[in-house]
Design a protein around this motif. Structure first.
Motif, PDB file in Angstrom:
ATOM      1  N   ARG A 130     -25.551 -91.969  62.896  1.00 46.60           N
ATOM      2  CA  ARG A 130     -25.552 -91.304  60.879  1.00 46.60           C
ATOM      3  C   ARG A 130     -27.206 -90.436  60.723  1.00 46.60           C
ATOM      4  NH1 ARG A 130     -24.316 -97.388  58.669  1.00 46.60           N
ATOM      5  NH2 ARG A 130     -26.308 -97.844  58.766  1.00 46.60           N
ATOM      6  N   SER A 136     -20.200 -96.110  50.557  1.00 49.63           N
ATOM      7  CA  SER A 136     -21.763 -95.477  49.288  1.00 49.63           C
ATOM      8  C   SER A 136     -21.014 -93.224  48.858  1.00 49.63           C
ATOM      9  CB  SER A 136     -23.247 -95.089  50.433  1.00 49.63           C
ATOM     10  OG  SER A 136     -22.546 -93.630  51.351  1.00 49.63           O
ATOM     11  N   LEU A 140     -21.524 -98.912  55.331  1.00 53.43           N
ATOM     12  CA  LEU A 140     -22.206 -98.265  54.035  1.00 53.43           C
ATOM     13  C   LEU A 140     -23.134 -96.969  54.824  1.00 53.43           C
ATOM     14  CD1 LEU A 140     -25.113-101.076  54.906  1.00 53.43           C
ATOM     15  CD2 LEU A 140     -24.133-100.657  52.588  1.00 53.43           C
ATOM     16  N   ASP A 141     -22.960 -95.855  55.129  1.00 52.67           N
ATOM     17  CA  ASP A 141     -23.429 -94.878  55.093  1.00 52.67           C
ATOM     18  C   ASP A 141     -22.638 -94.483  56.324  1.00 52.67           C
ATOM     19  OD1 ASP A 141     -24.737 -94.432  53.039  1.00 52.67           O
ATOM     20  OD2 ASP A 141     -26.136 -95.201  53.978  1.00 52.67           O
ATOM     21  N   ARG A 189     -32.459 -97.628  44.961  1.00 54.06           N
ATOM     22  CA  ARG A 189     -31.743 -98.601  46.271  1.00 54.06           C
ATOM     23  C   ARG A 189     -31.556 -98.098  47.665  1.00 54.06           C
ATOM     24  NH1 ARG A 189     -26.429-100.965  43.909  1.00 54.06           N
ATOM     25  NH2 ARG A 189     -26.734-101.357  41.423  1.00 54.06           N
ATOM     26  N   VAL A 190     -32.285 -97.268  47.597  1.00 51.71           N
ATOM     27  CA  VAL A 190     -32.402 -96.256  48.692  1.00 51.71           C
ATOM     28  C   VAL A 190     -33.794 -97.067  49.674  1.00 51.71           C
ATOM     29  CG1 VAL A 190     -33.456 -94.825  50.028  1.00 51.71           C
ATOM     30  CG2 VAL A 190     -32.310 -94.209  48.005  1.00 51.71           C
ATOM     31  N   ASP A 191     -33.239 -96.637  51.045  1.00 56.92           N
ATOM     32  CA  ASP A 191     -34.366 -98.094  52.172  1.00 56.92           C
ATOM     33  C   ASP A 191     -35.973 -97.113  52.013  1.00 56.92           C
ATOM     34  OD1 ASP A 191     -33.265 -96.174  53.557  1.00 56.92           O
ATOM     35  OD2 ASP A 191     -32.511 -97.135  55.035  1.00 56.92           O
ATOM     36  N   TYR A 243     -23.137 -95.996  43.625  1.00 55.56           N
ATOM     37  CA  TYR A 243     -23.683 -96.976  44.403  1.00 55.56           C
ATOM     38  C   TYR A 243     -22.637 -98.781  44.088  1.00 55.56           C
ATOM     39  CZ  TYR A 243     -28.179 -96.389  45.595  1.00 55.56           C
ATOM     40  OH  TYR A 243     -29.222 -95.364  45.896  1.00 55.56           O
TER      41      TYR A 243
END
Lengths: 346, 346, 346, 346
Positions: free
Chosen positions: A296, A181, A241-242, A51-53, A185
């Motif tokens: 970030r 995060s 999210l982060d 699920r990393v971008d 997950y």
């Protein structure tokens, strides 16, 4: 001379970030991936819900996942990055160290143990030598190094910068606004956090309060003395999210102006390691920064951002931010791996 | 004996909430709505972009909106609720008071003026008598009463409860996690806040730091002395719709245990006014509460929620929450209206 | 004459909504709660993680949870509401029916079985008589009634309204924007859905395509003939908490104007059952409505909202919305319970 | 040979993206920035509220912003990128073209004009020659080229791929789930969209329905004939930051299987232009992809992602996605600039 490395707990959120960071790394090459027994024997592609971008690296996707035991690791692997759940880490990390592996771990187990260095390289690289004590005491050929909790990593470099500039910190209050995060997950369900905030993260406040004192402490070659600064933390989960954002109040023994603090942070040195960003601390003049979504990724997610440095009713007040799964977890472990390499532990 | 009331700035976010609260009110009847000159003369339905989650009341929808001037208000109106932008409020509220109207205002102008009562009825109802001083000094037939900022209202009742239980508060740190509705309908764009947090709200911190001391102050019949508690605030905007959550640290002169604090808050009395909830402060044992989405509607949005009351490195630490556009704005003004009625000012 | 009812699967998201709706119900009284074996024997308060936005009813909180077996249900219970996972429902619902219980079920198992009525009371109440066939064939003293999937319930009433007005529907395209609560409390993680949308919900499209034809079909007293309308669905998950929004295109045999459609929907009759709202379908003129957050609570969450009714390149186009855990799940089962009571099945 | 370029409307959301894309561009160099009169004369840094997630380029920050008039543009500038509001674009673009500038515009004005090429280079590069007709008719030394609306750009390449593979498209239904950035920085307030979706975007549906036919049309050197495919669109705004996701149903004259469609899309060629990604269309096998957050940055934000290709009740069904402010706006204009350069128009 590339070091062969392994990732323990490679399918989880931090494990995936580790792979994302290690795959293009100049000094490390991924040679082993481990996960739970049920995943062992399968191709990484089939057991990791990536699920990393950025896309899953092609070679990694085809690697066979091993069980998380020393026997399963190929012989030429020297360094292991661990992002296991702490209960698992507590069980399996010592056997790996005993078997001769150097383990750079993000798991929370043993972080406060007297003979385990808890390290942010730019802050307390010299604590790494605690490994000599560790090896003496435990009889390990390997070694265990920890990085702190993601929320601790976010604000401690700013405190270290103030200390390095000669200020004696006495009281610190810190309120955190932490991204989802940080819980993994599946750690925070959407129904819990959409249009909401949760003012409680189990054991998190204690980590900020105790890990910070260890990180800022002094190692005399034999023993580590924790710093005297007193920290009170209040932790919140919010719908980001982060990127963990933190509000910090600092009271120092000396007079400490916003200009002093800004200078101290801006000038706090980076290290000459591949993952250490320069500058380490990015200081904003705009009082509305840093913001998680906008800041970030500074320094490829390894920088600390600070802003809103201002006089407070008590002492000084400012905000800081770091990418919690890069600087605060996977990148922190990788950076510790780089420090281990530079200091001859590999 | 129903009091005829008007709403100044009726089309805005707080104006709509005022209508939602006043329409079913037992003692007040909406007899006038005002807005900017461009809206004057039109049906409310056509100029208000109604976004409250209950339907627009049918009678209100058909009312003709007036300009925001004393001349435009029907004669039988006695009480005006004002939710104007502060720059507008500063200009138009005094003429209304001069013309004989009692104004219960949510606008931030004049909140800190020496002869303007800043009131949370459950906290400092006795400050209302400052209106005698105000009328003497200003020669008004009318009167101007203010409620505090939404983020001030959220934590001051918890401080008042501790003070009422005999604790002398010395130092307070407060970090806020504020909902977007606090900035009005168009105050925060979606691109600014989705997956983000903003650690800066203009002038907000000063409001928490100064309004709290005025609210907790003492009125001796002639003069208002602000309380000695020192407050340091750090304000953040987060992606929640309604409900300001706050992390509070309190240091008192006396020993103050979590149990003391929980008792003090749970027992802090409500008032016998239609909009005052009982209990005023809802104390949670679950450390993960209060949460904005789950708890903002306690007491029809008029209760204060508190939880996570625990020992801190310094003194005591807890979280509190209130619905920012009900208890923190529209409901606060309505409650002040009820206090004005009870105390014979209408 | 209050009917004693039980809730099967009482701790889940729909189970909690069932309790919220049943507790104040005029005709039903909650007499039994069941959950998994691990929860049996404990107080409901201790095993349900209550997340509905009204407080847990005090009496319910103290009730002891039973295992989900017929033997565990008190004798005076006549009607069971089931919100079990479909795999569990498939196993345990038949034994309950065999043991004489009437089961109003939201679970997806058996919805398309030939002798199981799939009912939205306002749409196809007459299908309930299929229970005679069911009892004949299965030899049950009890009975099993199903309500459709939440996304099916949202658009079928609008199709039924058009059919009731004399239009022969031929082709329907429907795209859904579904809320996270439709997947249960832990069904969608925050990392999956913040700043995201997921264009896939397993088996959901088939449910809209087949359940709609059954609901709109004709029961001649012996056999149920599915309707001839052809439906193509595309389902998406989006970051909303509650309320499924759907875009619908309809092609009919006859000319069908937006005005025709609006009239047909506005005039489609409600039923005289406690949970059937009047009007059943709320038709908006504002093309930007319905919207999930603003309109999901119409008719206490039991109304269907429609808007944006307009000519399309092909036939007619409009949007509709319903509260997925009330009208689309818990409320749907309760309404079927009311229909069962009215029709003498209890 | 670097081309000097200008950006008209440089302070807006698309203007900032243009700067982000043009600053490192191999063939273009930013030589002029324009904005409204009130910004003219100021440094870009001071009038642009920079919100792109990479830092503002240092040289750009110091550039002086000009008024949006031909006189204000330096002589050596040949190409202008326009991201003006359409009402402004309609007024000022023609004078620029008359003054000899080639304008690659993202503004919606004149997109459907008979002599204005509406171009996605990979889809209909040959339409660019319509500029000859344009120059004849309008007597311009310059030229005006448009790219389509962001939601049009997302699905038209997939239709073009099917057409290129020999399928005659007849009927298309498309439902869009559009990100908030499509409305500009202040276009959608947070109160409108958190926990919500809006099934209406003014004039958007018409753009998808008409622009798609122009893009897929045939230019015979003199006249442009629009394609015969009929398109019905339904547009929704959802709480995503970037990335428009679309559900598409296609009916073709010939039999069209999912495998045919997947092949056609995967093999549809990219162009040899700096900003054209290879592959142009990224086809996913995982039916839950593409997703906005995970896939919007494929091909540096210039790729189209497609997935969920499956048989439908009617014909074929699939989902597609593109980054709306890169491929759908700023990147689209830059790509058209590259095509203009390659074809000798600069």
């Amino acid at each position: 001379m590339t070091v062969q490395v392994g990732v323990l707990g490679a399918t989880g959120a931090v494990g995936q970030r580790l792979i994302q960071l290690l795959e293009p790394h100049p000094d490390f090459e991924i040679a082993a991936l481990t996960a739970s027994d049920s995943s062992a024997g399968h191709a990484y592609r089939d057991v990791a819900k990536w699920r990393v971008d950025t896309p899953i690296p092609a070679e990694i996707a085809e690697m066979t996942v091993h069980a998380t035991t020393p026997e399963a690791i190929p012989d030429d692997v020297d360094l292991l990055f661990s992002s296991l759940p702490s209960s698992v880490g507590a069980k399996v990390e010592p056997p790996f160290c005993e078997a001769g592996y150097v383990v750079s771990s993000n798991s929370s187990n043993s972080r406060m143990a007297e003979d385990v260095p808890l390290v942010i390289p730019e802050v307390n690289a010299e604590h790494l030598d605690l490994l000599e004590v560790q090896r003496d005491e435990r009889g390990w050929d390997g070694a265990l190094v920890k990085n702190p909790n993601c929320s601790t990593i976010t604000f401690v470099p700013t405190l270290a910068a103030l200390a390095a500039a000669g200020f004696t910190l006495e009281e610190v209050h810190v309120a955190t606004l932490q991204a989802v995060s940080g819980a993994g997950y599946d750690g925070v369900s959407s129904m819990e956090i959409i249009d909401n905030a949760i003012p409680h993260i189990g054991s998190e406040e204690e980590k900020l309060e105790t890990e910070s004192r260890k990180l800022l402490g002094t190692f005399d070659g034999a023993e580590l003395t924790h710093d005297g600064v007193e920290v009170a933390a209040s932790c919140n989960r919010i719908p980001t999210l982060d990127g963990h954002l933190e509000n910090v109040w600092v009271e120092a023994e000396e007079e400490l102006t916003p200009a002093d603090a800004a200078d101290a942070m801006a000038e706090f040195p980076a290290l000459d390691l591949p993952s250490s960003p320069d500058p380490l601390i990015h200081v904003f003049e705009d009082p509305s920064r840093p913001q998680p979504r906008l800041d970030r990724n500074l320094g490829d997610g390894m920088a600390i951002a600070a802003g809103g440095i201002r006089e407070s009713t008590f002492g000084l007040q400012y905000n800081c931010l770091a990418h919690n799964t890069i600087r605060g977890a996977a990148g922190a472990s990788v950076l510790n791996g780089e420090l281990l390499l530079e200091n001859g532990y590999l």
